[in-house]
Design a protein around this motif. Structure first.
Motif, mmCIF file in Angstrom:
data_model
loop_
_atom_site.group_PDB
_atom_site.id
_atom_site.type_symbol
_atom_site.label_atom_id
_atom_site.label_comp_id
_atom_site.label_asym_id
_atom_site.label_seq_id
_atom_site.Cartn_x
_atom_site.Cartn_y
_atom_site.Cartn_z
ATOM 1 N N ALA A 183 0.849 -1.199 0.000
ATOM 2 C CA ALA A 183 0.000 0.000 0.000
ATOM 3 C C ALA A 183 0.882 1.246 0.000
ATOM 4 O O ALA A 183 0.569 2.229 -0.675
ATOM 5 N N GLU A 184 2.015 1.198 0.723
ATOM 6 C CA GLU A 184 2.884 2.389 0.828
ATOM 7 C C GLU A 184 3.358 2.839 -0.543
ATOM 8 O O GLU A 184 3.295 4.010 -0.895
ATOM 9 N N GLU A 185 3.842 1.874 -1.342
ATOM 10 C CA GLU A 185 4.383 2.286 -2.644
ATOM 11 C C GLU A 185 3.280 2.844 -3.542
ATOM 12 O O GLU A 185 3.489 3.815 -4.261
ATOM 13 N N LEU A 186 2.088 2.264 -3.463
ATOM 14 C CA LEU A 186 1.002 2.738 -4.332
ATOM 15 C C LEU A 186 0.514 4.112 -3.876
ATOM 16 O O LEU A 186 0.231 4.989 -4.698
ATOM 17 N N LEU A 187 0.458 4.302 -2.551
ATOM 18 C CA LEU A 187 0.031 5.606 -2.034
ATOM 19 C C LEU A 187 1.021 6.687 -2.428
ATOM 20 O O LEU A 187 0.647 7.828 -2.703
ATOM 21 N N ALA A 188 2.310 6.328 -2.493
ATOM 22 C CA ALA A 188 3.331 7.304 -2.895
ATOM 23 C C ALA A 188 3.073 7.760 -4.335
ATOM 24 O O ALA A 188 3.179 8.941 -4.645
ATOM 25 N N TYR A 189 2.677 6.817 -5.201
ATOM 26 C CA TYR A 189 2.336 7.196 -6.589
ATOM 27 C C TYR A 189 1.133 8.125 -6.606
ATOM 28 O O TYR A 189 1.091 9.107 -7.321
ATOM 29 N N LYS A 190 0.142 7.748 -5.812
ATOM 30 C CA LYS A 190 -1.121 8.517 -5.780
ATOM 31 C C LYS A 190 -0.862 9.937 -5.234
ATOM 32 O O LYS A 190 -1.431 10.902 -5.724
ATOM 33 N N GLU B 38 -5.249 6.307 -11.542
ATOM 34 C CA GLU B 38 -6.212 5.311 -11.036
ATOM 35 C C GLU B 38 -5.469 4.015 -10.776
ATOM 36 O O GLU B 38 -4.639 3.586 -11.593
ATOM 37 N N ILE B 39 -5.780 3.397 -9.647
ATOM 38 C CA ILE B 39 -5.103 2.152 -9.267
ATOM 39 C C ILE B 39 -6.044 0.982 -9.558
ATOM 40 O O ILE B 39 -7.165 0.934 -9.056
ATOM 41 N N VAL B 40 -5.570 0.058 -10.377
ATOM 42 C CA VAL B 40 -6.378 -1.091 -10.797
ATOM 43 C C VAL B 40 -5.618 -2.351 -10.378
ATOM 44 O O VAL B 40 -4.511 -2.600 -10.847
ATOM 45 N N ALA B 41 -6.205 -3.111 -9.458
ATOM 46 C CA ALA B 41 -5.439 -4.199 -8.830
ATOM 47 C C ALA B 41 -6.072 -5.573 -9.058
ATOM 48 O O ALA B 41 -7.280 -5.698 -9.268
ATOM 49 N N HIS B 42 -5.224 -6.596 -8.975
ATOM 50 C CA HIS B 42 -5.700 -7.981 -9.052
ATOM 51 C C HIS B 42 -6.008 -8.460 -7.631
ATOM 52 O O HIS B 42 -5.281 -8.114 -6.686
ATOM 53 N N PRO B 43 -7.055 -9.286 -7.445
ATOM 54 C CA PRO B 43 -7.414 -9.708 -6.074
ATOM 55 C C PRO B 43 -6.429 -10.678 -5.421
ATOM 56 O O PRO B 43 -6.642 -11.076 -4.273
ATOM 57 N N GLU B 44 -5.351 -11.045 -6.110
ATOM 58 C CA GLU B 44 -4.299 -11.823 -5.434
ATOM 59 C C GLU B 44 -3.386 -10.908 -4.624
ATOM 60 O O GLU B 44 -2.463 -11.370 -3.956
ATOM 61 N N CYS B 45 -3.644 -9.590 -4.684
ATOM 62 C CA CYS B 45 -2.830 -8.635 -3.902
ATOM 63 C C CYS B 45 -3.295 -8.639 -2.445
ATOM 64 O O CYS B 45 -4.463 -8.921 -2.155
ATOM 65 N N GLU C 164 -4.641 -4.695 2.008
ATOM 66 C CA GLU C 164 -4.434 -3.236 2.117
ATOM 67 C C GLU C 164 -4.175 -2.599 0.746
ATOM 68 O O GLU C 164 -4.439 -1.419 0.549
ATOM 69 N N VAL C 165 -3.697 -3.386 -0.202
ATOM 70 C CA VAL C 165 -3.507 -2.886 -1.575
ATOM 71 C C VAL C 165 -4.872 -2.763 -2.251
ATOM 72 O O VAL C 165 -5.202 -1.742 -2.856
ATOM 73 N N VAL C 166 -5.670 -3.805 -2.118
ATOM 74 C CA VAL C 166 -7.001 -3.806 -2.735
ATOM 75 C C VAL C 166 -7.855 -2.675 -2.158
ATOM 76 O O VAL C 166 -8.629 -2.033 -2.881
ATOM 77 N N GLU C 167 -7.674 -2.407 -0.858
ATOM 78 C CA GLU C 167 -8.478 -1.363 -0.210
ATOM 79 C C GLU C 167 -8.251 0.021 -0.817
ATOM 80 O O GLU C 167 -9.155 0.845 -0.799
ATOM 81 N N ILE C 168 -7.044 0.259 -1.343
ATOM 82 C CA ILE C 168 -6.813 1.600 -1.909
ATOM 83 C C ILE C 168 -6.990 1.623 -3.426
ATOM 84 O O ILE C 168 -6.830 2.659 -4.053
ATOM 85 N N PRO D 274 -6.903 8.633 -17.763
ATOM 86 C CA PRO D 274 -5.713 9.244 -18.368
ATOM 87 C C PRO D 274 -4.414 8.587 -17.881
ATOM 88 O O PRO D 274 -3.483 8.404 -18.646
ATOM 89 N N LYS D 275 -4.396 8.230 -16.578
ATOM 90 C CA LYS D 275 -3.205 7.558 -16.047
ATOM 91 C C LYS D 275 -3.651 6.369 -15.207
ATOM 92 O O LYS D 275 -4.547 6.518 -14.370
ATOM 93 N N VAL D 276 -3.025 5.246 -15.424
ATOM 94 C CA VAL D 276 -3.440 4.061 -14.674
ATOM 95 C C VAL D 276 -2.237 3.255 -14.227
ATOM 96 O O VAL D 276 -1.244 3.158 -14.929
ATOM 97 N N LEU D 277 -2.368 2.734 -13.005
ATOM 98 C CA LEU D 277 -1.322 1.874 -12.463
ATOM 99 C C LEU D 277 -1.922 0.470 -12.368
ATOM 100 O O LEU D 277 -2.813 0.235 -11.550
ATOM 101 N N LEU D 278 -1.496 -0.420 -13.246
ATOM 102 C CA LEU D 278 -2.015 -1.793 -13.216
ATOM 103 C C LEU D 278 -1.187 -2.586 -12.212
ATOM 104 O O LEU D 278 -0.015 -2.862 -12.465
ATOM 105 N N VAL D 279 -1.817 -2.920 -11.087
ATOM 106 C CA VAL D 279 -1.084 -3.593 -10.020
ATOM 107 C C VAL D 279 -1.129 -5.094 -10.298
ATOM 108 O O VAL D 279 -1.927 -5.845 -9.734
ATOM 109 N N THR D 280 -0.233 -5.494 -11.203
ATOM 110 C CA THR D 280 -0.229 -6.885 -11.648
ATOM 111 C C THR D 280 1.030 -7.179 -12.454
ATOM 112 O O THR D 280 2.014 -6.442 -12.365
ATOM 113 N N GLU D 281 0.972 -8.235 -13.263
ATOM 114 C CA GLU D 281 2.134 -8.667 -14.051
ATOM 115 C C GLU D 281 2.417 -7.665 -15.178
ATOM 116 O O GLU D 281 1.490 -7.079 -15.754
#
Ligand code: 13P
Ligand code: SF4
Length: 359
Positions: free
Chosen positions: A237-244, A251-258, A261-265, A285-292
């Motif tokens: 979550a820390e690294e993603l919040l730093a991006y945000k 926009e943060i788009v995550a896979h449910p294998e995360c 606390e990652v999915v929550e944000i 316009p900008k997206v962070l795909l939290v996955t492979e």
């Protein structure tokens, strides 16, 4: 579904003869960059030009052309997961998708041979659903940390400990584990599968994080296991919040294998295809795909207006599949997926129950 009830996996001819014996070996074709190859592959290069420099295409193109020709000659079809590299996903695959889509498509495949570009459990699932077809995986070592986290014996112990509690198994497991369970699920249908029993407690294994993310969406009490995906567990979550914080537009788009606390944000959480559809439909316009990593590469040409922000993590197992290995697979008819018939019938039932669930 058109499968016979006979597992077909090690029947007389199949048991005695390898796929190479049954279909014959074809010598590897010459891999030259010729005007014919350039012409044959020009439309395919258009799909990957943002990822493969023009100067490198003469190395890829002869493989792409040879694989596409051999597929026809062999009456083979290539199923590729969304995490495959762009040259596989865009240039040689016939069907692409997430785990559920690939499992469903595998039931409809007409070709005699399936080449699974993905990891071992995906190829095994295709074999379970196509017992009479020949299923090949270009690298038998393409595994999965989740599939390796649990055995059939572990599931039997869980059943002893929680008698009467239904067992839902993530499709990212071996056939041996699937055979011990009531029904499979994927990341796109896990909540629906868990709720399909109408009971108040369900075992959802082996992915602890997927189970916690499912638990947050249902009243059913979820019991789980300590398996993790080595790719998704590394996001924090820390690294993603730093991006945000640096850019609130992301926009943060995550896979449910995360982790939870990652999915929550995240702005959206879903299967690999769910994530792709979200980006396709909303075009943030900008997206962070939290996955492979390959996911962003595979979809970016379709949505040029979207800016994909790193980080991503690489799945070393998915990346074992390469064009040279796919070509060898089709030439030499290797590596063939076989499932012990005693396991296959029970494992197939668990997958078929999932595939046949009404949406
Ligand atoms: P999907 O079912 O979302 O494609 O996920 C498969 C997988 O292995 C993710 O790590
Ligand atoms: Fe397994 Fe994770 Fe790789 Fe998917 S990304 S195949 S769950 S290790």
């Amino acid at each position: 579904m058109t499968q016979s009830t006979d597992t077909g996996m090690n029947r007389t001819a199949g048991a005695a003869l390898s796929a190479a014996d049954r279909f014959g070996v074809i010598e590897r074709p010459a891999l030259e960059w010729t005007p014919e190859v350039a012409e044959e592959t020009a439309h395919l290069y258009e799909r990957v030009k943002d990822h493969i420099p023009k100067i490198e295409w003469p190395v890829y193109a002869p493989y792409v052309a040879a694989i596409n020709r051999l597929k026809k000659e062999r009456n083979a079809v290539i199923l590729a997961h969304n995490y495959q590299t762009p040259e596989i996903y865009h240039c040689v695959a016939d069907i692409v998708g997430d785990s559920l889509q690939l499992a469903k498509e595998a039931t409809k495949v007409d070709a005699e041979i399936i080449v699974q570009c993905g990891v071992h459990f995906m190829a095994e699932t295709s074999k379970l659903l196509n017992p009479d077809k020949t299923v090949l995986i270009p690298d038998m070592k393409a595994g999965c940390s989740l599939a390796e986290s649990i055995t059939g014996a572990d599931v039997r112990l869980l059943r002893e400990r929680y008698p009467g509690v239904p067992v839902v198994t993530y499709v990212n497991t071996s056939a041996e584990v699937k055979a011990e369970t009531d029904i499979c699920c994927t990341s796109s249908n896990a909540v629906q599968v868990v709720e399909s029993f109408g009971v108040d407690r369900v075992l959802c294994i082996p992915d602890e994080y997927l189970a916690l993310n499912v638990a947050a969406q249902t009243k059913v009490k979820i019991l789980t296991w300590k398996g993790h995906c080595e790719v998704h567990e590394r996001f924090t979550a820390e690294e993603l919040l730093a991006y945000k914080e640096a850019d609130p537009e992301i926009e943060i788009v995550a896979h449910p294998e995360c982790p939870r606390e990652v999915v929550e944000i995240a702005d959206y959480t879903g299967s690999t295809s769910g994530m792709i559809n979200y980006v396709r439909d909303r075009k943030p316009p900008k997206v962070l795909l939290v996955t492979e990593c390959s996911m962003a590469s595979n979809i970016s040409s379709e949505v040029p207006e979207v800016n994909f922000v790193k980080p991503c993590n690489m799945c070393p197992h998915m990346k074992r599949i390469t064009l040279p290995k796919i070509l060898d697979s089709l030439c030499e008819m290797k590596e063939e997926i076989l499932v012990d018939p005693a396991i296959a019938d029970r494992a197939r039932l668990a997958v078929e129950r999932m595939v046949n669930l009404k949406h």
